[in-house]
Design an enzyme around this catalytic site. Structure first.
Site, PDB file in Angstrom:
ATOM      1  N   GLU A  49      93.214 130.929 204.234  1.00  0.00           N
ATOM      2  CA  GLU A  49      92.512 132.816 204.121  1.00  0.00           C
ATOM      3  C   GLU A  49      91.611 131.387 203.036  1.00  0.00           C
ATOM      4  OE1 GLU A  49      95.863 135.541 203.973  1.00  0.00           O
ATOM      5  OE2 GLU A  49      95.104 135.807 201.976  1.00  0.00           O
ATOM      6  N   ASP A  60      91.513 141.762 192.137  1.00  0.00           N
ATOM      7  CA  ASP A  60      91.624 140.909 191.496  1.00  0.00           C
ATOM      8  C   ASP A  60      91.958 140.605 190.214  1.00  0.00           C
ATOM      9  OD1 ASP A  60      92.113 139.303 193.862  1.00  0.00           O
ATOM     10  OD2 ASP A  60      89.989 139.930 194.404  1.00  0.00           O
ATOM     11  N   TYR A 175     100.222 140.669 205.327  1.00  0.00           N
ATOM     12  CA  TYR A 175     100.264 140.765 204.116  1.00  0.00           C
ATOM     13  C   TYR A 175     101.057 141.660 202.938  1.00  0.00           C
ATOM     14  CZ  TYR A 175      97.905 138.342 200.335  1.00  0.00           C
ATOM     15  OH  TYR A 175      98.057 137.537 198.850  1.00  0.00           O
TER      16      TYR A 175
END
Ligand SMILES: Cc1ncc(COP(=O)(O)O)c(C=O)c1O
Lengths: 267, 412
Positions: A49, A60, A175
């Site tokens: 990734e 994030d 994911y």
């Protein structure tokens, strides 16, 4: 066949689980990214990734925020990230690559142009963090005919209705974000994850990979017991941060972390 | 997307007030571009809002607070002397500066804090730039006994010391955000990160008509009281609808609040004034509708200031409240369909308008609102004296005294 599908088919045949490292392209500087990708493959990565740096990485935590800042200081833009994949493919035609990032840089490049370049350089999947399936039609319409998978996140808070939608739209793998919060957050509860994954399997046949909170061999091995793949990001990116002044130490540091996970997962 | 023809435009005005669609889209703009980790929180918020927006009891609570706590309705004041000086249209000021806490921002925080209370969330968080939204949030949190954390860019914490202290006096915890450009957009990123982590007990009070669905719609609805009052007052005091409306546009909440109830009144022209900063040609501004292009940030598609690689770029404005690289998606739509004219006012003209209104009318406007006034100075003289112009005086200038003093070379 898309490299991601091929890879999961191979792993399944060998009864092994996927190890999926994440690094941000251009961190600590653009010249090193391709070398680091090869190093990750050498230490046991099954899928890579590669993060597209963004000025406002809303989902994030501080570790990946800083990685984006380091990459952006050096002018790393989406066009360069695609060039890096191109360069990587000169010597590795097998390892699947997933680009992971936020929508605005892709939208600015243009969905058509982006998808065409993805196909050209050998990108296998795209995960746009701030693009849920409800908003994905336009981009997917460009990626799908070119054989590039659109990969989606699933969270512990995702409702069954949404899980069904995501299962329908997703390709490559799902994911699964193992905890509430942003990347780099604390430790995870494997029992809870197992329960969630079991309920997810009712909505999708795709491989389920787990990310967020995996930091060492032990947590990787534990997750590998219950998932089809293990995604590790902040634990690697923090190695880059710690060694940003000693570039030559970065690859060995990444290799150490990843090999440890590989061993723990395979034993 | 093709531009609508003149004929399309006229017919479109009738359903402009019907936006957004059920998924929060205003034409191609808006929507919910967030990480899956936030979807649950937004779905939950959407449900709470949908269940309460038409609930008579909730509306009664909201109206009661607006009347007795905020001090509504705010007056529509005829700036007679200033109008005569400018020698054109009659200028009317919608006095949001007279609200409790000194700006329109409180209309929205009252509404969202009531939602938080109904949803059983004991903690609220907010982002703030100039500190006005932070103060308005801290104020309602104090009143309702909610725990309150305010995210503010480290740069702004430094620039807006007075409001930081005000928030602390009100019992809020102000968190300085050190990431990115250390301004409003980064404060918003950090508030979102907090929210995904603490969604169980936390309500995120966004301060403008931006963010993911349902925020743009919800914040507009709470601020629409401004336009509803102005429309009624206009009929009472002028005897008809005004010829034009002017409001400054940062994220766009005071402008949407004023414009929304007038959208279908085709005879009412509308002007949204963005921060021209040092001039569009210098690149140092905060005018995405005038000089940006469509993109995705903070959960919605809208006009943005970003570089060729799609990275969000730094903005500049004399007023911290307009210093934001995006704009509410409904404005993006209203620009494309041609319902609202989006213009800019540069820092120097803004300062001139700030001083002029203070001298001529004895009303000291917020620097944000002074953008609208600066454009009134341009527009009014082009109109007849029997025409009427409403300017949204979105806030008072007390918070800006230190900024203006500094420009005058005075340090306290
Ligand atoms: C007085 C005042 N007006 C306008 C604004 C800009 O926000 P918006 O465009 O959402 O009205 C602010 C923001 O801080 C403000 O304090």
């Amino acid at each position: 066949m898309n490299r991601i599908d091929q890879r999961f088919a191979d792993l399944k045949a060998q009864s092994r689980k996927a190890l999926i490292p994440y690094i941000t392209a251009g961190d600590p500087a653009p010249a090193y990214t391709v070398g680091l990708l090869h190093a990750l493959v050498e230490s046991g990565a099954d899928i890579l990734e590669l993060g597209i740096p963004f000025s406002d990485p809303m989902a994030d935590g501080p570790v990946i925020q800083k990685a984006c800042e380091r990459a952006l200081v050096h002018g790393t833009r989406l066009a360069h990230v695609l060039d890096m994949v191109d360069e990587f493919r000169q010597s590795d035609t097998q390892t699947p690559i997933v680009l992971m990032g936020y929508l605005n840089p892709i939208e600015r490049m243009g969905f058509e142009a982006f998808a065409a370049r993805c196909e050209q350089v050998g990108v296998d999947g795209v995960l746009v963090v701030d693009m849920p399936p409800e908003e994905a039609d336009e981009l997917t319409a460009c990626l799908k005919p070119r054989g590039v998978h659109t990969i989606y996140l699933v969270a512990p808070t995702t409702s069954e209705t949404r899980a069904a939608t995501i299962g329908r739209h997703g390709a490559g793998y799902l994911y699964y974000v193992s905890l509430k919060g942003v990347t780099g957050a604390a430790t995870l509860d494997v029992t809870a994850v197992e329960k969630q994954l079991n309920s997810l399997r009712r909505f999708s046949d795709l491989p389920l990979c787990v990310g967020f909170g995996i930091r060492d061999g032990q947590s990787a091995a534990a997750v590998a017991q219950v998932a089809d793949g293990v995604i590790v990001g902040s634990a690697l990116v923090s190695q880059i941060a710690d060694n940003a002044e000693h570039i030559e130490a970065i690859a060995p540091a990444l290799k150490a972390v990843l090999s440890d996970m590989r061993q723990a997962m395979d034993s | 997307m093709s531009m609508p023809t003149q004929a399309d435009k006229a017919s479109k005005f009738s359903d402009l007030a019907q936006q957004p669609d059920s998924r929060g889209h205003f034409g191609p703009y808006g929507g919910r571009f967030v990480s899956e980790t936030l979807s649950f929180a937004l779905e939950e918020l959407e449900k709470v809002y949908a269940s309460l927006r038409d609930d008579p009891e909730f509306q009664a609570d909201f109206d009661y607070d607006l009347k007795h706590y905020v001090g509504r309705p705010s007056p529509l004041y005829h700036a007679d002397r200033w109008s005569r000086e400018l020698g054109g249209a009659q200028i009317w000021l919608k006095r949001e500066d007279l609200n409790h806490t000194g700006a329109h921002k409180v209309n929205n925080t009252i509404g969202q804090a009531l939602l938080a209370k109904k949803a059983g969330k004991p903690r609220v968080i907010a982002e703030t730039g100039a500190g006005q939204h932070g103060v308005a949030t801290a104020t309602v949190a104090a009143r309702l006994g909610l725990k309150c954390d305010i995210y503010m860019g480290a740069e702004d914490v430094e620039r807006q010391k007075l409001n930081v202290y005000r928030m602390r006096l009100l019992g809020a915890n102000v968190i300085a955000v050190e990431s990115g450009s250390r301004t409003l957009k980064d404060a918003m990123n950090e508030a979102m990160r907090d929210w995904v982590t603490n969604v169980d007990d936390t309500f995120y009070i966004i301060g403008t008509v931006a963010g993911p669905h349902p925020y743009p719609e919800m914040v507009r609805d709470f601020n629409a009281v401004v336009g509803r009052e102005a429309r009624r007052q206009s009929l009472e005091q002028i005897g008809r609808l005004p010829d034009a409306l002017i409001a400054c546009v940062g994220g766009g909440s005071n402008a949407m609040g004023l414009f929304y109830p007038f959208l279908q009144d085709e005879e009412v022209a509308m002007y949204g004034v963005e921060a021209g900063g040092k001039g569009l040609e210098t690149g140092q501004h905060a005018a995405p509708l005038n000089a940006g292009q469509p993109g995705v940030l903070h959960g919605n598609r809208t006009y943005l200031m970003s570089d060729e690689g799609g990275q969000i770029i730094d903005t500049h404005s004399i007023s911290a409240g307009l210093d934001y690289p995006g704009v509410g998606p409904e404005h993006a739509w209203l620009k494309d369909v041609g319902r609202v004219n989006y213009v800019t006012a540069n820092d120097d003209k803004v300062l001139e308008a700030f001083r002029e209104l203070t001298h001529v009318e004895g009303i000291m406007p917020a620097l944000e609102s002074a953008h609208a006034l600066a454009y009134a100075k341009v527009l009014a003289p082009t109109m007849r004296t029997d025409e009427h112009l409403i300017v949204n005086l979105s806030g008072r200038g007390d918070k800006d005294i230190l900024t203006v003093a500094k420009i005058d070379g005075i340090e306290f």
